[in-house]
Design an enzyme around this catalytic site. Structure first.
Site, short mmCIF file in Angstrom:
data_model
loop_
_atom_site.label_atom_id
_atom_site.label_comp_id
_atom_site.label_asym_id
_atom_site.label_seq_id
_atom_site.Cartn_x
_atom_site.Cartn_y
_atom_site.Cartn_z
N ASP A 13 204.27 66.45 116.02
CA ASP A 13 204.50 64.95 116.87
C ASP A 13 205.97 65.20 117.21
OD1 ASP A 13 201.97 64.18 115.87
OD2 ASP A 13 202.92 63.38 113.84
N1 URA Z 1 200.77 66.17 110.85
C1 URA Z 1 201.21 65.06 111.45
O1 URA Z 1 201.09 63.80 110.96
N2 URA Z 1 202.21 65.40 112.29
C2 URA Z 1 202.58 66.58 112.80
O2 URA Z 1 203.24 66.64 113.49
C3 URA Z 1 201.89 67.44 112.16
C4 URA Z 1 200.88 67.35 111.08
#
Ligand code: URA
Length: 241
Positions: free
Chosen positions: A104
């Site tokens: 993310d």
């Molecule tokens: N899980 C998440 O919620 N975000 C990420 O970026 C990676 C794994």
């Protein structure tokens, strides 16, 4: 051995038509000698190809390990945000690497990039059980019931079923989570489903690879041994045994 025109085209230095023109015009040299025939055979490992005197690096198999900083989106191109590609040195962009899976925008940590689509697919697939470790800061405090729920396989609010995962409480507001899959916002949603919304998330490990030696924003190329280990754990057809 590879054809010269294919090598130039894979290196992204021009369209087929442009390459024909460049070859005809004598702009391409191999080991210092002008070559005008696109069908000429190259030894990619040994021959030096130049276009108008500048070295043209052919495509080779590359796997990069990036310490993704927060604030960048995991994409090759985005109309609004800066992407992880924006901080890659030019020589690797030329190798046409793309991110393996996704972190993310707010998540930091270990992100692999490669130009080997088959390897990328296998690293993401839960079938090969590649473990990913995340360090999370969150509201509340994880306890043994939470760890048991992760082990059993959580069901998220929209009904998504997660594979069994590991939750290791690290004290108030801190946990380590290990998963073998990469569903959308997975770790955030897993912790939220246990009333522990995430305030900070960092991926620290993927398979045998860690962030050791890198600072946020830094990237390194995996060694031949590290790539061979990925090939082995993902059962790549060319894996050395
Ligand atoms: N899980 C998440 O919620 N975000 C990420 O970026 C990676 C794994």
């Amino acid at each position: 051995m590879q054809r010269l025109d294919k090598y130039l085209s894979d290196a992204g230095v021009g369209s087929r038509r442009e390459l024909k023109e460049l070859l005809r015009a004598g702009s391409v040299t191999v080991n210092g000698i002008v070559v005008q025939d696109g069908a000429a055979k190259l030894d990619e490992a040994a021959d030096v190809v130049c276009l108008r005197g500048e070295r043209v690096e052919g495509l080779r198999r590359v796997v990069l390990l990036l310490y993704k900083p927060a604030g960048l989106v995991t994409s090759t191109d985005d109309p609004r945000d800066r992407t992880v590609m924006d901080i890659l040195p030019e020589r690797w962009k030329k190798q046409k690497v793309a991110p393996v899976g996704r972190l993310d925008k707010a998540t930091e940590g270990l992100l692999l990039l490669t130009n080997d689509g088959i390897l990328a697919h296998r690293l993401i697939s839960p079938k090969y059980r590649i473990e990913k470790d995340y360090y999370a800061e969150h509201e509340g405090e994880a306890g043994p019931e939470d760890a048991a729920a992760f082990r059993a396989g959580l069901v998220l609010s929209d009904g998504t079923r997660c594979l069994p995962a590991k939750l290791e409480p690290l004290g108030p507001g801190k946990s380590r989570v290990t998963v073998v899959e990469g569903k959308y916002h997975q770790v955030r949603r897993m912790l939220a489903s246990r009333q522990m919304p995430v305030t900070y998330l960092r991926r620290d490990r993927e398979g045998g690879l860690t962030l050791a030696g890198l600072k946020p924003g830094e990237v390194r190329e995996l060694t031949a041994e590290e790539i061979a280990a990925l090939d082995r754990v993902t059962g790549m057809p060319n894996a050395a045994r």
